[in-house]
Design a protein around this motif. Structure first.
Motif, PDB file in Angstrom:
ATOM      1  N   ALA A 138       0.839  -1.204   0.000  1.00 40.45           N
ATOM      2  CA  ALA A 138       0.000   0.000   0.000  1.00 40.45           C
ATOM      3  C   ALA A 138       0.871   1.250   0.000  1.00 40.45           C
ATOM      4  O   ALA A 138       0.503   2.281  -0.558  1.00 40.45           O
ATOM      5  N   LEU A 160      -6.453   1.851   0.972  1.00 44.84           N
ATOM      6  CA  LEU A 160      -6.884   0.887   1.994  1.00 44.84           C
ATOM      7  C   LEU A 160      -6.464  -0.515   1.580  1.00 44.84           C
ATOM      8  O   LEU A 160      -6.292  -0.792   0.396  1.00 44.84           O
ATOM      9  N   SER A 161      -6.355  -1.381   2.563  1.00 48.34           N
ATOM     10  CA  SER A 161      -6.139  -2.803   2.276  1.00 48.34           C
ATOM     11  C   SER A 161      -7.420  -3.540   2.648  1.00 48.34           C
ATOM     12  O   SER A 161      -7.944  -3.366   3.750  1.00 48.34           O
ATOM     13  N   GLY A 184      -7.976  -2.466   6.308  1.00 46.59           N
ATOM     14  CA  GLY A 184      -6.845  -1.774   6.941  1.00 46.59           C
ATOM     15  C   GLY A 184      -6.675  -0.400   6.335  1.00 46.59           C
ATOM     16  O   GLY A 184      -6.844  -0.224   5.127  1.00 46.59           O
ATOM     17  N   GLY A 185      -6.360   0.572   7.187  1.00 47.17           N
ATOM     18  CA  GLY A 185      -6.167   1.925   6.661  1.00 47.17           C
ATOM     19  C   GLY A 185      -5.202   2.714   7.517  1.00 47.17           C
ATOM     20  O   GLY A 185      -4.742   2.242   8.569  1.00 47.17           O
ATOM     21  N   GLU A 186      -4.915   3.909   7.051  1.00 44.80           N
ATOM     22  CA  GLU A 186      -4.038   4.827   7.783  1.00 44.80           C
ATOM     23  C   GLU A 186      -4.711   5.270   9.070  1.00 44.80           C
ATOM     24  O   GLU A 186      -5.933   5.422   9.093  1.00 44.80           O
ATOM     25  N   ASN A 215      -4.745  -1.485  11.223  1.00 46.99           N
ATOM     26  CA  ASN A 215      -3.844  -0.651  10.424  1.00 46.99           C
ATOM     27  C   ASN A 215      -3.522  -1.399   9.127  1.00 46.99           C
ATOM     28  O   ASN A 215      -3.764  -2.602   8.997  1.00 46.99           O
ATOM     29  N   THR A 216      -2.993  -0.655   8.171  1.00 46.45           N
ATOM     30  CA  THR A 216      -2.817  -1.208   6.818  1.00 46.45           C
ATOM     31  C   THR A 216      -1.928  -2.445   6.820  1.00 46.45           C
ATOM     32  O   THR A 216      -2.229  -3.448   6.171  1.00 46.45           O
ATOM     33  N   TRP A 217      -0.824  -2.385   7.586  1.00 45.12           N
ATOM     34  CA  TRP A 217       0.157  -3.485   7.511  1.00 45.12           C
ATOM     35  C   TRP A 217      -0.404  -4.755   8.145  1.00 45.12           C
ATOM     36  O   TRP A 217      -0.152  -5.860   7.669  1.00 45.12           O
ATOM     37  N   SER A 219      -3.471  -5.645   8.103  1.00 38.09           N
ATOM     38  CA  SER A 219      -4.428  -6.202   7.151  1.00 38.09           C
ATOM     39  C   SER A 219      -3.687  -6.948   6.043  1.00 38.09           C
ATOM     40  O   SER A 219      -4.025  -8.097   5.705  1.00 38.09           O
ATOM     41  N   GLU A 220      -2.644  -6.309   5.493  1.00 36.96           N
ATOM     42  CA  GLU A 220      -1.886  -6.976   4.421  1.00 36.96           C
ATOM     43  C   GLU A 220      -1.269  -8.287   4.926  1.00 36.96           C
ATOM     44  O   GLU A 220      -1.341  -9.316   4.252  1.00 36.96           O
TER      45      GLU A 220
END
Ligand code: UDX
Ligand code: ADP
Length: 477
Positions: A138, A160-161, A184-186, A215-217, A219-220
């Motif tokens: 992302a 977003l993820s 997941g997002g900022e 958070n984004t990470w 989620s990834e």
């Protein structure tokens, strides 16, 4: 900054993008959904009576929504310009070249979509990674988009993820009733607004408590970890299947006994000829590559073991077939029942059938392949990639009729768990085969005892040969 989501675009009309967007259109009549793809022929298929993907329930939903709030188009710039929210749902295959070859996912398609969005957006967009990507992808997308913002202040992006957990064959059921939706997002106020906008889309049919925001990470990474855990369970039970064959234990009984422990659970414990599909191997390798990049070699080795067992299981099964056919399959006709990577799909990506077929072709077996959903051209294409077109021409025939495939064959090898295989008239099949006729069940779907009574020699993954029939020796391993 971001208005209520009324127009969704999905870039990538594949196994994930197509069904996911069909479900969004079906569940959200107030949202217009457009699926775009650079492959114009695929878009034509999505607009035709014969969709490019087979999934139970997909046709009905697409035919009902298409032309109303669901559109398939090749005009990518227009779709991007008009969208409030854009899913990136393109393929991320394992790299076949350069750095990370054979391990890392190839992000060239994701990056190219990010650049296309930057070029045509013209206004604020929420960009959502749907494709499975490595942790921090992302950030790369965000970097490309932020660069475009520099020259064009009206552009605003949030990345977003939102990984997809659907399984092929049950995609529509999984989409309609997901265990969870992960977003997941900022952690900035703009990030929170974008997350909320996507939550609102899913809330049209998914209960809020099943929508997880992180958070984004996280989620990834969660997507890679979920697939790695699932693949690990299959490799674990497949490793035990070898112990069962050598000891007289039965892997189905062991799986049942173990799975009754609620801490372990009874799902994904079916021993098989090995997992296939576009995700498990790719995502475990991606996790391994990530760990290696982070200098976590022990962790990388641990997860790589999952892939090693899977390769070994396929090879072991092929070796068993060769050994039990008196150590030679040269020129012998072998019927292969099932080529898809699992039942209820026509998808053959990373199917174990490809690998077992390849091992048998290396021994010059003549393969007679039958699969109820996989077209002949696809079987020939997959095997051509693994062997050579000349070998495929010489050694492979694809049949539309299982009875014809089995006629004059020395053995039947079951590689996909299609329900219809259990309904075949095996007495008729046995009568038409070369004798002694054998069946190798790589999916544990056939009644071994009934087959032996007909006269078959049988072998099933994870159970020792039945001594009462004393048909197989202990050779092979
Ligand atoms: C998988 C994940 O399940 C899904 O959540 C993710 O989004 C994508 O990857 P998929 O590859 O479509 O989905 O199919 P899945 O049902 O997981 O099966 C994968 C492979 O494992 C198949 O070859 C299947 O036959 C095999 N399998 C599955 C087993 O051998 N034993 C089992 O117990 C379960
Ligand atoms: P998945 O299983 O992840 O859905 P598929 O291979 O089935 O993967 O589908 C991915 C789709 O993405 C393909 O139809 C491919 O043509 C499309 N695609 C890849 N790159 C782009 C791009 N830059 N722009 C538009 N479509 C793309």
């Amino acid at each position: 900054m971001f208005k209520k989501v009324e127009r969704v675009v999905c870039v990538g009309a594949g196994y994930v993008g197509g069904p996911t967007c069909a479900m969004i259109a079906h569940k959200c009549p107030g949202i217009t959904v457009t699926v775009v793809d650079m492959n114009a022929a695929k878009i034509d298929e999505w607009n035709s009576d014969k969709l490019p993907i087979f999934e139970h329930g997909l046709d009905e939903i697409v035919f009902a929504a298409r032309g109303k709030n669901l559109f398939f188009s090749s005009d990518i710039p227009k779709a991007i310009r008009e969208a409030d929210l854009i899913f990136i749902s393109v393929n991320t295959p394992t790299k076949t070249y350069g750095r990370g070859k054979g391990m890392a996912p190839d992000l060239k398609y994701v990056e190219s979509v990010a650049r296309t969005i930057a070029q045509y957006a013209g206004g604020p967009k929420i960009v959502v990674e749907k494709s499975t990507v490595p942790v921090k992808a992302a950030e790369s997308i965000g970097c490309i988009l932020r660069d475009a913002q520099k020259n064009c202040p009206e552009l605003k992006f949030q990345v977003l993820s939102n990984p997809e957990f659907l399984a092929e064959g049950t995609a529509m059921r999984d989409l309609a009733n997901p265990d969870r939706v992960l977003i997941g997002g900022e952690s900035s106020p703009e990030g929170a607004l974008a997350v909320e906008a996507l939550v609102t889309v899913y809330e049209n049919w998914v209960p809020r408590e099943r929508i997880i925001t992180t958070n984004t990470w996280s989620s990834e990474l969660s997507k890679l970890v979920a697939n790695a855990f699932l693949a690990q369970r299959i490799s674990s039970i497949n490793a035990i299947s070898a112990v069962c064959e050598a000891t007289g234990a039965d892997v189905s009984e062991v799986a049942h006994a173990v799975g009754c422990d609620t801490r372990i659970g009874n799902k994904f414990l079916k021993a098989s000829v090995g997992f296939g599909g576009s995700c498990f191997q790719k995502d475990v390798l991606s996790l391994v590559y990530l760990c290696e990049s982070l200098n976590l070699q022990k962790v990388a080795d641990y997860w790589h073991g999952v892939i090693e067992i899977n390769d070994w299981q396929r090879r072991r099964f092929a070796d068993k077939i060769i050994a039990e056919l008196f150590n030679t399959v040269t020129d012998k006709k072998i019927a292969v029942f099932g080529f898809a990577f699992k039942k209820d799909t026509g998808d053959t990506r990373e199917s174990s059938a490809i690998h077992v077929s390849k091992h048998l072709m290396e021994e010059h077996a003549r393969l007679a392949i039958y699969d109820p959903k996989v077209p002949k051209s696809q079987v020939l294409y997959e095997l051509g990639l693994q062997t050579s077109p000349a070998d495929v021409e010489k050694l492979v025939t694809v049949y539309n009729d299982p009875y014809e495939a089995a006629k004059d064959a020395h053995a039947i090898v079951v590689l996909t768990e299609w329900d219809e295989f259990t309904t075949f008239d095996f007495s008729r099949i046995h009568a038409s085969m070369r004798h002694p006729a054998a069946i190798f069940d790589g999916r544990l779907i056939l009644d071994q005892k009934a087959l032996r009574e007909i006269g078959f020699r049988t072998f099933a993954i994870g159970s020792a040969p039945d001594q009462a029939y004393n048909l197989f020796g202990t050779s092979g391993y």
